[in-house]
Design a protein around this motif. Structure first.
Motif, mmCIF file in Angstrom:
data_model
loop_
_atom_site.group_PDB
_atom_site.id
_atom_site.type_symbol
_atom_site.label_atom_id
_atom_site.label_comp_id
_atom_site.label_asym_id
_atom_site.label_seq_id
_atom_site.Cartn_x
_atom_site.Cartn_y
_atom_site.Cartn_z
ATOM 1 N N ILE A 105 0.853 -1.189 0.000
ATOM 2 C CA ILE A 105 0.000 0.000 0.000
ATOM 3 C C ILE A 105 0.887 1.236 0.000
ATOM 4 C CG2 ILE A 105 -1.659 1.319 1.370
ATOM 5 C CD1 ILE A 105 -2.948 -1.262 2.177
ATOM 6 N N ALA A 106 0.707 2.079 -1.012
ATOM 7 C CA ALA A 106 1.606 3.209 -1.235
ATOM 8 C C ALA A 106 1.587 4.203 -0.080
ATOM 9 C CB ALA A 106 1.243 3.916 -2.543
ATOM 10 N N GLU A 107 0.460 4.345 0.603
ATOM 11 C CA GLU A 107 0.323 5.386 1.626
ATOM 12 C C GLU A 107 0.820 4.956 3.006
ATOM 13 O OE1 GLU A 107 -2.099 6.005 -1.752
ATOM 14 O OE2 GLU A 107 -2.303 4.376 -0.310
ATOM 15 N N MET A 108 1.229 3.714 3.159
ATOM 16 C CA MET A 108 1.724 3.233 4.452
ATOM 17 C C MET A 108 3.243 3.381 4.518
ATOM 18 S SD MET A 108 -0.958 2.146 6.109
ATOM 19 C CE MET A 108 -0.450 0.933 7.321
ATOM 20 N N THR A 109 3.760 3.599 5.722
ATOM 21 C CA THR A 109 5.212 3.625 5.884
ATOM 22 C C THR A 109 5.732 2.196 5.992
ATOM 23 O OG1 THR A 109 5.174 3.682 8.299
ATOM 24 C CG2 THR A 109 5.044 5.809 7.146
ATOM 25 N N VAL A 110 7.042 2.065 5.897
ATOM 26 C CA VAL A 110 7.668 0.750 6.028
ATOM 27 C C VAL A 110 7.339 0.149 7.389
ATOM 28 C CG1 VAL A 110 9.897 -0.417 6.218
ATOM 29 C CG2 VAL A 110 9.525 1.276 4.419
ATOM 30 N N ARG A 111 7.489 0.944 8.445
ATOM 31 C CA ARG A 111 7.218 0.448 9.800
ATOM 32 C C ARG A 111 5.753 0.025 9.942
ATOM 33 N NH1 ARG A 111 9.841 3.944 12.509
ATOM 34 N NH2 ARG A 111 11.474 2.583 13.354
ATOM 35 N N GLU A 112 4.839 0.839 9.465
ATOM 36 C CA GLU A 112 3.404 0.525 9.587
ATOM 37 C C GLU A 112 3.054 -0.746 8.820
ATOM 38 O OE1 GLU A 112 1.832 5.160 10.045
ATOM 39 O OE2 GLU A 112 1.945 4.190 8.089
ATOM 40 N N SER A 113 3.660 -0.939 7.661
ATOM 41 C CA SER A 113 3.391 -2.151 6.871
ATOM 42 C C SER A 113 3.824 -3.397 7.622
ATOM 43 C CB SER A 113 4.116 -2.066 5.525
ATOM 44 O OG SER A 113 3.695 -0.949 4.783
ATOM 45 N N LEU A 114 4.990 -3.322 8.257
ATOM 46 C CA LEU A 114 5.492 -4.482 8.990
ATOM 47 C C LEU A 114 4.649 -4.761 10.229
ATOM 48 C CD1 LEU A 114 9.334 -3.763 8.756
ATOM 49 C CD2 LEU A 114 8.035 -5.444 7.461
ATOM 50 N N PHE A 174 -8.292 3.760 6.991
ATOM 51 C CA PHE A 174 -8.490 5.181 7.300
ATOM 52 C C PHE A 174 -7.195 5.964 7.081
ATOM 53 C CE2 PHE A 174 -8.607 8.888 10.061
ATOM 54 C CZ PHE A 174 -9.864 9.410 9.767
ATOM 55 N N THR A 175 -6.054 5.372 7.480
ATOM 56 C CA THR A 175 -4.756 6.027 7.306
ATOM 57 C C THR A 175 -4.444 6.226 5.829
ATOM 58 O OG1 THR A 175 -3.952 5.020 9.351
ATOM 59 C CG2 THR A 175 -2.296 5.873 7.823
ATOM 60 N N THR A 176 -4.716 5.210 5.022
ATOM 61 C CA THR A 176 -4.421 5.332 3.587
ATOM 62 C C THR A 176 -5.280 6.415 2.943
ATOM 63 O OG1 THR A 176 -6.001 3.584 2.997
ATOM 64 C CG2 THR A 176 -3.742 2.909 3.419
ATOM 65 N N PHE A 177 -6.534 6.536 3.361
ATOM 66 C CA PHE A 177 -7.391 7.602 2.834
ATOM 67 C C PHE A 177 -6.845 8.972 3.254
ATOM 68 C CE2 PHE A 177 -10.363 4.395 1.723
ATOM 69 C CZ PHE A 177 -11.262 4.969 0.838
ATOM 70 N N TRP A 178 -6.487 9.088 4.528
ATOM 71 C CA TRP A 178 -6.014 10.364 5.059
ATOM 72 C C TRP A 178 -4.789 10.865 4.306
ATOM 73 C CZ3 TRP A 178 -7.716 14.046 8.273
ATOM 74 C CH2 TRP A 178 -6.806 14.940 8.832
ATOM 75 N N ARG A 179 -3.943 9.923 3.873
ATOM 76 C CA ARG A 179 -2.687 10.300 3.211
ATOM 77 C C ARG A 179 -2.790 10.331 1.686
ATOM 78 N NH1 ARG A 179 1.169 6.384 6.851
ATOM 79 N NH2 ARG A 179 1.063 7.601 8.795
ATOM 80 N N ASP A 180 -3.889 9.872 1.135
ATOM 81 C CA ASP A 180 -4.020 9.843 -0.329
ATOM 82 C C ASP A 180 -4.528 11.199 -0.812
ATOM 83 O OD1 ASP A 180 -4.204 9.201 -2.962
ATOM 84 O OD2 ASP A 180 -5.483 7.449 -2.699
ATOM 85 N N LEU A 234 -16.841 2.232 4.901
ATOM 86 C CA LEU A 234 -16.889 3.101 6.084
ATOM 87 C C LEU A 234 -15.920 4.281 5.974
ATOM 88 C CD1 LEU A 234 -17.116 0.447 8.956
ATOM 89 C CD2 LEU A 234 -18.958 1.859 8.032
ATOM 90 N N CYS A 235 -14.763 4.059 5.350
ATOM 91 C CA CYS A 235 -13.774 5.140 5.250
ATOM 92 C C CYS A 235 -14.114 6.151 4.164
ATOM 93 C CB CYS A 235 -12.384 4.557 5.007
ATOM 94 S SG CYS A 235 -11.707 3.714 6.456
ATOM 95 N N GLU A 236 -14.887 5.754 3.184
ATOM 96 C CA GLU A 236 -15.333 6.704 2.150
ATOM 97 C C GLU A 236 -16.327 7.705 2.724
ATOM 98 O OE1 GLU A 236 -14.606 7.341 -0.918
ATOM 99 O OE2 GLU A 236 -13.586 5.614 -1.778
ATOM 100 N N ILE A 237 -17.155 7.249 3.660
ATOM 101 C CA ILE A 237 -18.318 8.035 4.107
ATOM 102 C C ILE A 237 -17.950 9.402 4.671
ATOM 103 C CG2 ILE A 237 -20.158 8.079 5.832
ATOM 104 C CD1 ILE A 237 -20.499 5.045 5.315
ATOM 105 N N PRO A 238 -17.045 9.523 5.641
ATOM 106 C CA PRO A 238 -16.789 10.853 6.211
ATOM 107 C C PRO A 238 -16.317 11.873 5.187
ATOM 108 C CG PRO A 238 -15.204 9.228 7.027
ATOM 109 C CD PRO A 238 -16.258 8.481 6.333
#
Length: 1503
Positions: free
Chosen positions: A932-941, A1174-1180, A1265-1269
């Protein structure tokens, strides 16, 4: 023969003469016929000729300029070992004939060397950037201010500096360095591709004395840059691809005056024979998504295409990427052949160059962080660095040794006594090189060459040669070979071939057009000829224009851009000819669909059945379709990427929809937007089409006479009026021309004026597209950038470091330098890593016996794996090798339980069958690094650790182990960096490490599968990855790994080898042995030649079994293996292990329990999957920005288009269309949702679902759910921008309820609808087609396009079923309920009452049962009647009522809930159970059951 003359002879073969001057020959070398061979051969070389060319190519591929001048006689005699004499082919006679014929006919040839003196290049410093989030939108003013400040402060960085190079004609130069060292940049600078270097290029670059600027202006065609990616039109065949390239470079003067076609045929056959492509002529080239030739064959097509461009200088950028060892070596030999035959100069970058590949070159240059640290003869390079203090380890390839020197973390063997003397950093290496004797000698050689060359002579040769080659119709100063008009013809023919090759796309478009025509035609079936049908007729014509506008929008594509850039660099054709050729080629195919569409729609809708009217409509629909298609293509040509083009095209599409004058007419338009109608072609086409339909038409009032009914009989003509725009007192009909003049401000006399205007639009758009394409760079260039999470400490620290690097790959150079200066060594510092891997020990032995895999193929079956047996035990590394197509990845997927097909054989863990926990207890590192492009290396692991380790393990322990993996994999420097996309995120090596990391954090206790983990990496990165795997195996992990292009040292890191040949057959399975002794002994004992001690064992065994594109052997190594003692020993060992392990069967504590598919519970998964989504949406930010722009611009645009709708009759209509267009905006919003959701779906299905990370339903639920807000926020912006400019009912009882319906419930509805359709479709294009069809139904039948009262009876069910019906009803009722109507003058209909009556008394009875009011009730003449008195009356026209408000509210929830559950059910059917809409087997089964039942019933009836 001198080098010069041999080069000239060679050039004569390929530059101008090509294959076309080959002569018929007899076995004694005579030429009895004297005819060019091109006139004798039509389909290819005969067997004897082809055999000779292949033998000649093998000989030439092993000769370098170090061997001295090429002696053609030695190649042609029978004593060279190639058997030429026995084949009766006199090479000397034929090659001499090439030259003598060319010289006799005055043909000139070209060749040149390359000189670089102190060359440097600078670009923008984007090596480390900070990621953006939704917070950037919330703080938009600050974001803009910060961007401006950063732009002003942006620094330049040096990509290359002080590079010197000299390449003589006929030489091959190898450019070595790690990714980011500047290798690609050096090639681009040499080839003149310098527009992407924002800081410019410094130094002198010349070609035998001709400066680069002059070369690029006058002789650009001779300098060729070939990128590392193979970009071709996928639907063209190999033959079509090569023929087009040759045709673009066919010289005007040809030896023996052979025809153009003969020249093309024989040149193609020559190159195809040399590169082994003759068998692929009729196969599509293909790409990653279109099935075609293999990757190796596609690479050879790229090489052949570049070589037929007949350049003097070639720059090949990492051309062996993705090829196996044997094919990569064949590539190097092919380039060697061309430099020998053509005298061309080649600069090549190769990341994993074996010793055999290295030996094919003449010179090598080594780059380190943009600095040159060596240039010279390949044989002297190792000695230069040996004298410096570095020693090449035994069995290490020279290229690998040289590249390792530029890697601070690489393995360095330093000579005794030089430990503190050798250079460590790029600056120190460069200083040592520039102060060396070798550098002084090189500079002297460079100066001598510079003095020796004569620039004027070179220019004259180039001018004379190019003037001979160029077509007589070509411009004098043009560097293109054929004329502009010939280029246009070739591009047009190629366009037709592309369309024909992708027939399914054309068929789908035509089928969609026919389907839409039937839908709308039947909806408007036999429109009444009275005034009741006027709106419907105009709507049918408007829909025709709108549909083809939407089709033009859908045709926006950037797929051809990289190919256009490549061909522009090759100087095949003017880019504008491709722009014009695509228009010419696609026009007839668009006309097929348009013609069928119009015929069906026109006659179903009952439009004016007059030949003149029909053909005027046909003409203007065609012109408008082409003009708008040209408009969108012009916009695409001017944009840099598809998101930019779609943003502009979306606004244009909205303008086309609104300002065609159908929704809002010219008299109602506001002055600030009215100009838009005049600058778009659709308004003029729509006017002429309406004129054709309504000119001279007498429309009966159709029951609309006022007054009428009881009490209104036997009236005088002037006592009734037709209540319709354009009516006149005393007439019971309305003239179509009056209607158009009053309603639209149209006049029939303007019809042919519009024809001229349409031509201006059409020609203007196409001309602008051609001009933009000609001068704008097709693909925007730029370097790699590493993007850190917003606010990450690592970014804040690195943002202050300035390093002259080409990419962030070396971003930790400062830290490494400090370590090295202090005497620490990166290898020795990792002695404690086994402790870090201590928890990764495998607990089971994995065995497989007689595994076969079969798939359906062309109506039959095809076996991909043939009875393969083997095993993996803890603490060992097993390599899986074979040529391309041998079945390596297929076997890996089959063993990992990831293949679907007919699988037979046994796959066992500790002698027992695999269970449900197998997938999550194994690690599988795919060849494609999907994250996932929007995640960091640490978050992915951390996410992988949480999902794949037992829920009983504490979260802290999971995070700690993820941190340990980060440390072990040396990812601390970029742990907070976003994964991103290639070019803006992690580089290839960093992505590969992350792929391995996400599997390691899961602590696989059975096995670790890896599919080509070193593919695409440089030799040092590949070494680092394999060393990592070696440490894992030492810790007890069991590893099975496919591998490409391994060096000798890398190959010998493996314990065991499983070697496959084509057909998925085993050639060898067993130990590799020390220095590969066991493996080599097996092959040498069974008939293979002896392996030299300096040879790479991996290349040796592949050569031995006949791997490669053109190689073959007589031995059947599969049969040799089947009868060998080693095979019997292995079979017995596998069987013995199965028996022993199954008897022992000591299950671990984990397997005592019932195995589970998932490691964690459903709600635990839901929590973390939701947080990740939610994180990926926030950063996209691009995705959210596109939503923001759509809603904001759309809201303002619609709101101010219908600003202050007023209370007139026209205002009612404008309110209707304002609400309708607000509903329609859901279409582009759903397209955005689908594109975003598809990326998440593909990642889940390709990687995460295979490892049983989390339940599939969570993908859907969290996405929804993440699209809605965000939709709530952006639809609120739309509501404010749209609703209040209408200036209707500001009170909360209306505006708040409108907000509830639109910004809450409608958003919930269409988000679920868009996702449901996406999960139904196999891919995004299919989803777009289905979406278009569904929305066409829902919007067409909501009551706006055609009122329910005029719908054919069989379509009224769709009006009731369409959810858009109820949304339109509610939104419109909120803005029209209780709204008084005050008609304007032209909206009033005038009549006279009988004598003695007032208007009010005369109309009283009529108004008591009908809509409307009389404007002057006390008057006795000219009664002014208005059709509606209140908005509710107009609302009833679409079947709506304010009283339905809360009923519809309940129906909304029914649709929303239905969509949600349908979305889940559809995903389960199509992606979990994998039911196909086009499952022919299921259809056949159903039909057979049906037939059997019918036959059974028939037999019973007979009885």
């Amino acid at each position: 023969m001198t080098e010069s003359s041999s080069a000239t002879e060679s050039r004569s073969q390929s530059k101008t003469v090509g294959a076309s001057s080959l002569k018929d020959y007899d076995p004694n070398g005579g030429l009895p016929n004297g005819r060019p061979i091109s006139r004798r051969l039509s389909s290819g070389f005969d067997e004897q000729t082809a055999s000779y060319i292949e033998n000649l190519s093998r000989t030439l591929s092993k000769m370098t300029t170090r061997d001295g001048p090429i002696d053609i006689k030695s190649l042609g005699d029978g004593n060279n070992g190639s058997g030429d004499a026995g084949q009766g082919f006199n090479a000397n006679r034929i090659l001499q004939e090439f030259v003598s014929d060319a010289n006799e006919q005055g043909v000139k040839f070209r060749k040149t060397g390359v000189m670089l003196e102190n060359v440097g290049a600078e670009g923008d410093d984007e090596s480390a950037l900070e990621g953006a989030t939704f917070g950037n939108i919330l703080l938009l003013p600050y974001t803009i201010f910060k961007a401006v400040v950063n732009k002003r402060r942006q620094k330049k960085r040096k990509i290359l500096q002080n590079v010197n190079l000299l390449a003589n004609p006929g030489e091959m130069v190898l450019v070595l360095g790690r990714p980011g060292a500047g290798c690609s940049s050096l090639l681009k600078v040499t080839a003149g591709v310098i527009d992407q270097f924002s800081g410019g290029v410094q130094g002198d670059i010349s070609y035998d004395g001709i400066p680069q600027k002059e070369m690029m202006k006058k002789f650009k065609a001779d300098v060729i840059y070939n990128g590392e990616l193979d970009v071709h039109f996928p639907y063209l065949t190999v033959k079509q691809t090569l023929d087009f390239a040759i045709a673009c470079k066919t010289p005007s003067v040809r030896v023996h005056n052979v025809s153009r076609q003969e020249y093309i045929d024989q040149t193609r056959d020559l190159f195809a024979t040399i590169f082994g492509l003759t068998h692929t002529y009729d196969t599509k080239v293909g790409n990653d998504f279109v099935r075609g030739v293999s990757g190796g064959e596609r690479k050879r097509v790229s090489i052949a295409e570049a070589l037929v461009a007949r350049g003097s200088i070639y720059c090949w950028d990492n051309a062996t990427r993705g090829l196996d060892s044997s094919t990569a070596l064949e590539y190097a030999h092919a380039i060697r052949i061309m430099t020998n035959l053509m005298g061309s100069t080649a600069l090549v970058t190769i990341y994993q160059a074996s010793q055999n590949i290295y030996d094919t070159f003449d010179k090598v240059t080594l780059l380190y962080s943009g600095r040159q640290i060596y240039y010279g003869n390949i044989m002297d390079a190792k000695d230069f660095f040996y004298n410096m203090g570095y020693e090449c380890p035994s069995r290490q390839d020279t290229a690998e040794f040289l590249t390792a020197l530029t890697d601070p973390n690489g393995y360095h063997q330093i000579r005794k006594g030089y430990e503190n003397k050798v250079p460590r950093t790029a600056e120190e290496f460069e200083s040592h090189w520039r102060n060396s004797e070798e550098f002084s000698q090189f500079i002297t050689e460079l100066k001598d060459y510079k003095e020796k060359v004569n620039p004027d002579k070179t220019r004259n040769i180039y001018h004379e040669s190019m003037n001979q080659e160029k077509s007589k119709h070509a411009r004098t100063k043009s560097f293109y070979t054929v004329s502009y008009w010939e280029q246009l013809r070739l591009c047009s023919v190629r366009g037709l071939q592309r369309i024909y090759g992708n027939k399914s796309y054309t068929v789908i478009n035509i089928a969609a057009a026919v389907t839409q025509a039937f839908i709308i035609g039947s909806l408007a079936y036999n429109s009444p000829s009275s005034t009741n049908g006027a709106f419907t007729r105009g709507g049918a014509l408007y829909f025709a224009l709108l549909y083809y506008s939407l089709m033009a929008l859908a045709n926006i594509s950037f797929d051809h851009r990289p190919i256009l850039l490549k061909h522009k660099n090759y100087s095949f054709y003017h880019p504008s000819t491709e722009a014009l050729g695509s228009v010419i080629a696609s026009f007839p195919f668009r006309m097929i669909g348009l013609t069928l569409f119009l015929i069906i729609l026109y006659f179903l809708a009952g439009l004016h059945r007059n030949a003149g009217s029909f053909f005027i409509v046909y003409l203007f629909l065609t012109m408008c379709s082409e003009a708008i298609n040209g408009l969108f293509e012009m916009i695409a040509a001017a944009c840099d990427d598809i998101s930019q083009a779609n943003a502009i095209a979306g606004i244009l599409m909205m303008s086309i929809s609104l300002y065609s004058t159908y929704m809002i007419q010219l008299p109602s338009m506001h002055p600030w937007f009215k100009w838009i109608a005049y600058v778009l072609p659709i308004r003029y086409a729509f006017e002429s089409m309406l004129n054709a339909e309504f000119h001279g038409r007498h429309m009966d009032c159709g029951g609309g006479l006022v007054p009428s009914g009881p009490g209104y009989t036997n009236l005088e003509p002037d006592q009734q009026v037709c209540a319709f725009v354009g009516s006149r007192p005393g007439q019971s009909w309305v003239l179509g021309d009056d209607y158009l003049r009053e309603q639209f401000d149209y006049q029939y006399k303007d019809t042919w004026r519009n024809f001229g205007i349409m031509w201006c639009f059409l020609i203007g758009y196409i001309a602008l597209k051609a001009i933009i394409t000609e001068y704008k760079r097709p693909v925007k260039g730029g370097g790699d950038a590493l993007i850190f999470r917003k606010g990450a400490k690592r970014f804040l620290k690195k943002n202050h470091d300035v390093n002259d690097l080409e990419s962030a790959d070396n971003m930790n150079i400062a830290d490494v330098k400090e370590d090295l200066v202090n005497g620490s060594n990166s290898v020795s510092s990792k002695e404690n890593e086994l402790n870090g891997f201590g928890d990764l020990k495998s607990t089971g032995v994995f065995l497989w016996k007689d595994v076969c895999f079969t798939i359906p193929y062309n109506g039959g079956e095809r076996q991909l794996l043939d009875h393969i047996s083997g095993y993996c035990v803890p603490g060992t590394m097993t390599a899986l090798m074979g040529e391309s197509g041998a079945g390596k990845t297929t076997l890996l997927n089959t063993l990992a339980q990831r293949n679907v097909g007919i699988i037979t054989g046994d796959m066992l863990v500790n002698g027992c069958s695999i269970d449900a926990s197998f997938e999550r207890r194994t690690g599988y590192v795919q060849q494609q690094d999907l994250h996932i492009a929007e995640m960091t290396v640490r978050e992915s692991l951390i996410f992988s650790a949480r999902m794949r380790r037992s829920q009983a393990v504490s979260d802290a322990e999971k995070i700690d182990f993820a941190e340990k993996v980060i440390e072990v994999l040396d990812m601390q420097e970029y742990a907070e960096a976003l994964v991103g996309v290639p070019g803006a995120g992690l580089n290839v090596e960093q992505r590969k490490k992350l792929s391995i990391g996400v599997e390691l954090v899961a602590k696989p206790d059975l096995l670790l599968f890896l599919d080509e983990p070193t593919s695409g990496l440089d030799s040092q990165s590949a070494w680092a990855i394999v060393q990592l795997l070696r440490r894992l195996s030492h810790a007890g992990q069991s590893i099975l790994c496919t591998i490409h292009q391994p060096s000798a040292t890398l190959f010998e890191q493996f314990d065991r080898l499983l070697l496959l040949k084509k057909g998925g057959q085993t050639v060898y399975f067993g130990d590799v042995g020390e220095n590969s002794s066991t493996l080599l002994s097996y092959f040498e004992r069974n008939g293979a030649r002896k392996c030299d001690s300096k040879e790479n064992p991996a290349e040796y065994i592949l050569e031995a079994i006949g791997a490669g594109a053109t190689a073959s052997v007589n031995e059947d190594w599969h049969e040799i293996w089947r009868v060998s003692p080693e095979y019997k020993v292995n079979e017995e060992k596998v069987q013995q292990m199965i028996i022993e392990l199954s008897e022992k069967n000591a299950p671990s504590s984990d397997t005592d329990k019932k195995p589970t598919k998932y490691a964690t519970g459903y709600f635990y998964q839901m929590k973390y999957v939701y947080l990740r989504t939610f994180t990926t949406f926030w950063r996209d930010l691009p995705y959210l920005m596109s939503k923001f722009m759509l809603m904001t611009v759309g809201g303002v645009y619609v709101g101010f288009t219908f600003f202050n709708v007023g209370d007139s009759y026209t205002g009612l209509q404008n309110a209707l269309f304002a609400t309708f267009i607000s509903i329609v905006i859901s279409a582009p919003a759903m397209n955005q949702i689908q594109a975003r959701a598809l990326a998440a779906r593909e990642l889940f299905e390709v990687r995460e679902s295979k490892s049983n990370m989390f339940h599939w339903s969570l993908l859907l639920i969290t996405q929804y759910l993440c699209e809605i807000p965000y939709h709530f926020v952006f639809s609120t912006i739309y509501f404010v921008s749209f609703y209040f400019p209408l200036r209707i009912f500001f009170e909360a009882s209306r505006s708040a309820v409108f907000f509830l319906n639109y910004s809450i419930l409608f958003q919930l509805f269409y988000i679920s609808l868009g996702l449901m359709i996406l999960y139904m479709a196999p891919n995004l294009p299919s989803a777009n087609v289905i979406m278009g069809l569904v929305l066409s139904f829902l919007l067409s039948f909501c009551g706006v396009v055609q009122p329910p009262s005029l719908m054919p009876g069989f379509w009224t069910f769709m009006w009731k079923a369409s959810p858009y019906t109820y949304f339109v009803q509610n939104l419109l009722s909120l803005v029209l309920h209780g709204k008084e109507v005050v008609c304007r003058g032209k909206e009033l209909s005038y009549l006279n009452p009988p004598a003695g009556q007032t208007c009010g008394s005369y109309m009283e009875s009529f108004l008591s049962t009908n809509t409307g009011y009389v404007n002057n009730p006390d008057a006795t003449q000219d009664c002014a009647y208005c059709l509606y008195s209140v908005g509710d009356e107009y609302l009833r026209r679409i079947g709506g009522s304010y009283s339905y408000l809360w009923r519809n509210f309940g129906l909304y929830w029914a649709y929303i809930i239905f969509n949600f559950f349908a979305m889940v059910a559809i995903y389960y059917l199509f992606h979990v159970r994998q039911v196909s809409l086009l499952d022919t087997t299921a259809l056949q089964d159903f039909s057979q059951r049906l037939i059997s039942r019918l036959s059974l019933r028939g037999s019973k009836e007979k009885k």
